[in-house]
Design a protein around this motif. Sequence first.
Motif, PDB file in Angstrom:
ATOM      1  N   ALA A 356       0.831  -1.206   0.000  1.00 22.32           N
ATOM      2  CA  ALA A 356       0.000   0.000   0.000  1.00 22.32           C
ATOM      3  C   ALA A 356       0.865   1.254   0.000  1.00 22.32           C
ATOM      4  N   ALA A 357       1.944   1.233   0.787  1.00 16.52           N
ATOM      5  CA  ALA A 357       2.851   2.388   0.816  1.00 16.52           C
ATOM      6  C   ALA A 357       3.499   2.593  -0.553  1.00 16.52           C
ATOM      7  N   PHE A 358       3.872   1.500  -1.215  1.00 19.78           N
ATOM      8  CA  PHE A 358       4.455   1.592  -2.557  1.00 19.78           C
ATOM      9  C   PHE A 358       3.445   2.166  -3.556  1.00 19.78           C
ATOM     10  N   LEU A 359       2.203   1.686  -3.482  1.00 18.91           N
ATOM     11  CA  LEU A 359       1.171   2.141  -4.428  1.00 18.91           C
ATOM     12  C   LEU A 359       0.823   3.613  -4.229  1.00 18.91           C
ATOM     13  N   ARG A 360       0.956   4.119  -3.030  1.00 17.21           N
ATOM     14  CA  ARG A 360       0.655   5.547  -2.787  1.00 17.21           C
ATOM     15  C   ARG A 360       1.560   6.441  -3.629  1.00 17.21           C
ATOM     16  N   LYS A 361       2.732   5.932  -3.968  1.00 14.03           N
ATOM     17  CA  LYS A 361       3.678   6.719  -4.784  1.00 14.03           C
ATOM     18  C   LYS A 361       3.708   6.238  -6.234  1.00 14.03           C
ATOM     19  N   HIS A 362       3.113   5.058  -6.524  1.00 13.65           N
ATOM     20  CA  HIS A 362       3.157   4.500  -7.877  1.00 13.65           C
ATOM     21  C   HIS A 362       1.779   3.933  -8.236  1.00 13.65           C
ATOM     22  N   ILE A 363       0.786   4.789  -8.339  1.00 11.85           N
ATOM     23  CA  ILE A 363      -0.582   4.353  -8.616  1.00 11.85           C
ATOM     24  C   ILE A 363      -0.684   3.582  -9.932  1.00 11.85           C
ATOM     25  N   ASP A 364       0.104   3.964 -10.910  1.00 13.68           N
ATOM     26  CA  ASP A 364       0.006   3.349 -12.239  1.00 13.68           C
ATOM     27  C   ASP A 364       0.559   1.929 -12.288  1.00 13.68           C
ATOM     28  N   LEU A 365       1.211   1.449 -11.223  1.00  9.39           N
ATOM     29  CA  LEU A 365       1.811   0.113 -11.232  1.00  9.39           C
ATOM     30  C   LEU A 365       0.952  -0.916 -10.494  1.00  9.39           C
ATOM     31  N   VAL A 366      -0.339  -0.627 -10.322  1.00 10.88           N
ATOM     32  CA  VAL A 366      -1.193  -1.530  -9.547  1.00 10.88           C
ATOM     33  C   VAL A 366      -1.351  -2.878 -10.229  1.00 10.88           C
ATOM     34  N   GLY A 367      -1.198  -2.949 -11.562  1.00 17.77           N
ATOM     35  CA  GLY A 367      -1.358  -4.212 -12.269  1.00 17.77           C
ATOM     36  C   GLY A 367      -0.255  -5.207 -11.992  1.00 17.77           C
ATOM     37  N   ASP A 368       0.844  -4.776 -11.427  1.00 14.07           N
ATOM     38  CA  ASP A 368       1.963  -5.675 -11.124  1.00 14.07           C
ATOM     39  C   ASP A 368       2.610  -5.248  -9.812  1.00 14.07           C
ATOM     40  N   THR A 369       1.746  -5.045  -8.812  1.00 11.76           N
ATOM     41  CA  THR A 369       2.189  -4.465  -7.540  1.00 11.76           C
ATOM     42  C   THR A 369       3.282  -5.287  -6.876  1.00 11.76           C
ATOM     43  N   PHE A 370       3.099  -6.584  -6.809  1.00  7.21           N
ATOM     44  CA  PHE A 370       3.997  -7.406  -6.010  1.00  7.21           C
ATOM     45  C   PHE A 370       5.436  -7.342  -6.521  1.00  7.21           C
ATOM     46  N   PHE A 371       5.636  -7.658  -7.789  1.00  5.46           N
ATOM     47  CA  PHE A 371       7.002  -7.729  -8.298  1.00  5.46           C
ATOM     48  C   PHE A 371       7.624  -6.337  -8.465  1.00  5.46           C
ATOM     49  N   LYS A 372       6.810  -5.334  -8.791  1.00  8.17           N
ATOM     50  CA  LYS A 372       7.349  -3.983  -8.939  1.00  8.17           C
ATOM     51  C   LYS A 372       7.797  -3.391  -7.609  1.00  8.17           C
ATOM     52  N   SER A 373       7.214  -3.849  -6.521  1.00  7.79           N
ATOM     53  CA  SER A 373       7.575  -3.307  -5.204  1.00  7.79           C
ATOM     54  C   SER A 373       8.793  -3.982  -4.600  1.00  7.79           C
ATOM     55  N   ILE A 374       9.354  -4.971  -5.276  1.00  8.50           N
ATOM     56  CA  ILE A 374      10.544  -5.658  -4.760  1.00  8.50           C
ATOM     57  C   ILE A 374      11.790  -4.836  -5.096  1.00  8.50           C
ATOM     58  N   PRO A 375      12.656  -4.581  -4.122  1.00  9.59           N
ATOM     59  CA  PRO A 375      13.922  -3.878  -4.408  1.00  9.59           C
ATOM     60  C   PRO A 375      14.746  -4.647  -5.440  1.00  9.59           C
ATOM     61  N   GLY A 376      15.424  -3.918  -6.312  1.00 10.32           N
ATOM     62  CA  GLY A 376      16.165  -4.517  -7.421  1.00 10.32           C
ATOM     63  C   GLY A 376      17.037  -5.710  -7.081  1.00 10.32           C
ATOM     64  N   PRO A 377      17.934  -5.624  -6.120  1.00 17.74           N
ATOM     65  CA  PRO A 377      18.839  -6.755  -5.826  1.00 17.74           C
ATOM     66  C   PRO A 377      18.110  -8.025  -5.379  1.00 17.74           C
ATOM     67  N   LEU A 378      16.891  -7.877  -4.859  1.00 18.17           N
ATOM     68  CA  LEU A 378      16.159  -9.042  -4.345  1.00 18.17           C
ATOM     69  C   LEU A 378      15.176  -9.616  -5.353  1.00 18.17           C
ATOM     70  N   TYR A 379      15.117  -9.013  -6.557  1.00 18.97           N
ATOM     71  CA  TYR A 379      14.066  -9.416  -7.495  1.00 18.97           C
ATOM     72  C   TYR A 379      14.159 -10.893  -7.868  1.00 18.97           C
ATOM     73  N   TRP A 380      15.326 -11.346  -8.341  1.00 17.30           N
ATOM     74  CA  TRP A 380      15.437 -12.729  -8.811  1.00 17.30           C
ATOM     75  C   TRP A 380      15.345 -13.753  -7.671  1.00 17.30           C
ATOM     76  N   PRO A 381      15.987 -13.520  -6.516  1.00 13.44           N
ATOM     77  CA  PRO A 381      15.749 -14.466  -5.406  1.00 13.44           C
ATOM     78  C   PRO A 381      14.271 -14.518  -5.014  1.00 13.44           C
ATOM     79  N   MET A 382      13.628 -13.358  -5.000  1.00 17.43           N
ATOM     80  CA  MET A 382      12.213 -13.329  -4.628  1.00 17.43           C
ATOM     81  C   MET A 382      11.358 -14.018  -5.680  1.00 17.43           C
ATOM     82  N   PHE A 383      11.741 -13.874  -6.939  1.00 21.59           N
ATOM     83  CA  PHE A 383      11.000 -14.514  -8.028  1.00 21.59           C
ATOM     84  C   PHE A 383      11.039 -16.041  -7.874  1.00 21.59           C
TER      85      PHE A 383
END
Length: 779
Positions: A356-383
């Motif tokens: 929710a905190a991420f979406l407050r600053k990035h309303i247009d990214l609601v279609g892919d909220t989960f992966f877009k809110s992951i910090p860059g270095p953690l993206y692939w481990p999180m994936f």
Amino acid sequence: MEISDGIEEDKIEQSQEEEVPHQQLKGKKLSCHKLRRHDSLDIESSSIRGLHGHDSKTMAWKVILHLAFQSIGIVYGDIGTSPLYVFESTFTKGINHNDDILGVLSMIFYTLTLIPLVKYVFVVLRANDSGDGGTFALYSLICRYAKVGLIPSQQAEDQEVSNFKLDSPNNSLKRASWLKSKLENSQFAKLFLLYATMLGTSMVIGDGVLTPCISVLSAVGGIKKATSAVTDDIIVWISVAILICLFSIQRFGTDKVGYTFAPIICIWFAFIGGIGIFNFIKFDPTVVKALNPQYIIEYFQRNKKEAWVSLGGIVLAITGTEALFADVGHFTVRSIQISMCSVTYPALIFAYTGQAAFLRKHIDLVGDTFFKSIPGPLYWPMFGIAILAAIIASQAMISGSFSIIQQSLSLGCFPRVKIVHTSTKYEGQVYIPEINYLLMLACVAVTLGFRSTTSIGNAYGIAVVFVMTLTSSFLVLIMIMIWKTHILLIISYVLVIGTVELVYLSSVLYKFDQGGYLPLAFAAVLMTIMYVWNDVYRRKYYYELDHKIPPDKLKEVITGTNINQMPGLAIFYSELVQGIPPIFKHYVANVPALHSVLVFVSIKSLPISKVPTEQRFLFRRVETKEHNVFRCVVRYGYLDVRNEHEPFEKMLIEMLKDFIANQVFWLSQNVLNNDENGGELDDGVVDGENENKDVKQVDEEKRQEAIEKEIEAVDKAWCAGVVHLFGENEVIARKGAGIGRRIIIDYAYNFLKRNLRQSDKVFNIPHKRMLKVGMTYEL
């Protein structure tokens, strides 16, 4: 909230409740009850009693923590992976106002708090039936207190089983007695409770089909974000392969699967909780304002109908909650409470708050909220962890399906299947091969048929919310009749929890034509199977009850001039608890020979988890002249393991000898004067008031000699050979029956019976010593 002491909060280790080997039982001082003039076995009976095997309400913390760790991998996969798609499913048309995020977050927070945490963890889990959970557990708990069962197999002796007892209603609370009386005297209420239970159970099993499909498709679909070379067809076939592998490992049991999955889900919760805290601090700490429910009101004021429709997306945050209750039989109440409160609930709150905190600053990214809110270095481990966690999410409902089918079997509401207990350390962990393969085939069919998660996602909500609403309805009955909860607390529960669930149910039904029909279709098929089996099962039982052999006729059958006696012991199985089934007369008419010892055995399931071994066998003597004929009701609970620790045959015979050794009331003047005039043994009943007088008249040495002689006769018969006689009755619709009954009996029921496991396979009877006796019943 007052809770009956008869409802145990925790279960104990398998080792504390294992069947006692007959060597340990041998030599115990087993007491007998005074005989009744009329009891549930038609003539006088006595039950073998020994030390009461009361369950301990405490468990070593080491065991509880082990189970809590396992439960993380089994129970919370579904609800734990909801952050992958909740905000995306809620804002399907985008975010119109920034404060809408706070309104949705507020609803997610209060929904997670009220339903999974307050309702299930702290209330519903305490309504377990001696440690077992699920819709059938609630129904059987009601059946134990009120006589709402449709099969007249209840016996007064059942109340003597130590963990069967429940507190009686306080006389000052007329509400409990009034409700109990209404249920017991209304045939409609009995049928409604049974069919509602069948429907709820069918919805849970249907959810067990949908969950693996949507979880695996969601996980594998993420590959497209890594490479565009993967097509939809490849995703579908990869998903099918993963589903087959997932169901293939179920045979290893919850114990091993739980230890395999738990570390992955723990890492998953650590990742989503940590990333949520990071996003909360980095983007907008003011989202804590969502604790104010005023934002929910404003959200509905701004969006009106769209806000109501969006509830179908918010409810996905609590999918898999029913697994908390359905899977409690695999673990314990305390272990699930610990894992939910210490790991799952905090991680989910942090995850949704961070998104929710991420979406407050990035309303247009609601279609892919989960992966877009992951910090860059953690993206692939999180994936990678997200793919594994989404696959594991299906495990909760698969395990829950096994548990509730095990319960439905004991109430005669499901065709015979094999129950495999997969853990020697923890009770309640089961695997059902037939159901496992059928679930796998259904999952593969749905995956190949729908090929996307959109329609399956719409189907999710209906199954989840419907079962939650049914659970609440049953829980209110338990609060009134068994817990005797204060009326204000009951009203508060209905107004708060009930209102929330009904609002969600109204929203998810809106998507019926968009895939919501799928769980209802599964439920219709499963309920049809359960209805057909239970309907014919009840008709068969009433037929045998109406045509059972009276005691005087039984004497004529056994003592007929054309009957020959052969050495050996015959065990004759039937489902009839009261009296001798009519198929026995059919057997004697065609095979005019009887073994020297004959035992009529009825296998009966009680609506409790376990029956102590010393309280399992209920005997009576049927005939005391030339033949040694006995009746025996063998009582099992949900979680009792049959024939694995001790052969059933050996246990039965040892208990029979104990019964003979302790039964002193049947002795008559014949024993005393046997050497003098050879007089016949009196067949009359010795009243309790004459008991002491008769016992004093019996010479102790001759009494012991008579007992030893009879036990010796049983031993000789045992050594001569044991034959297991099964009554395999064929059922057909009687002449003049309507077309509906003919379809149910002649086609549907007989099709199920031919294609599913037979009784001898369920009880593991050796084929070389088994004889089936056939008879046709016209129902």
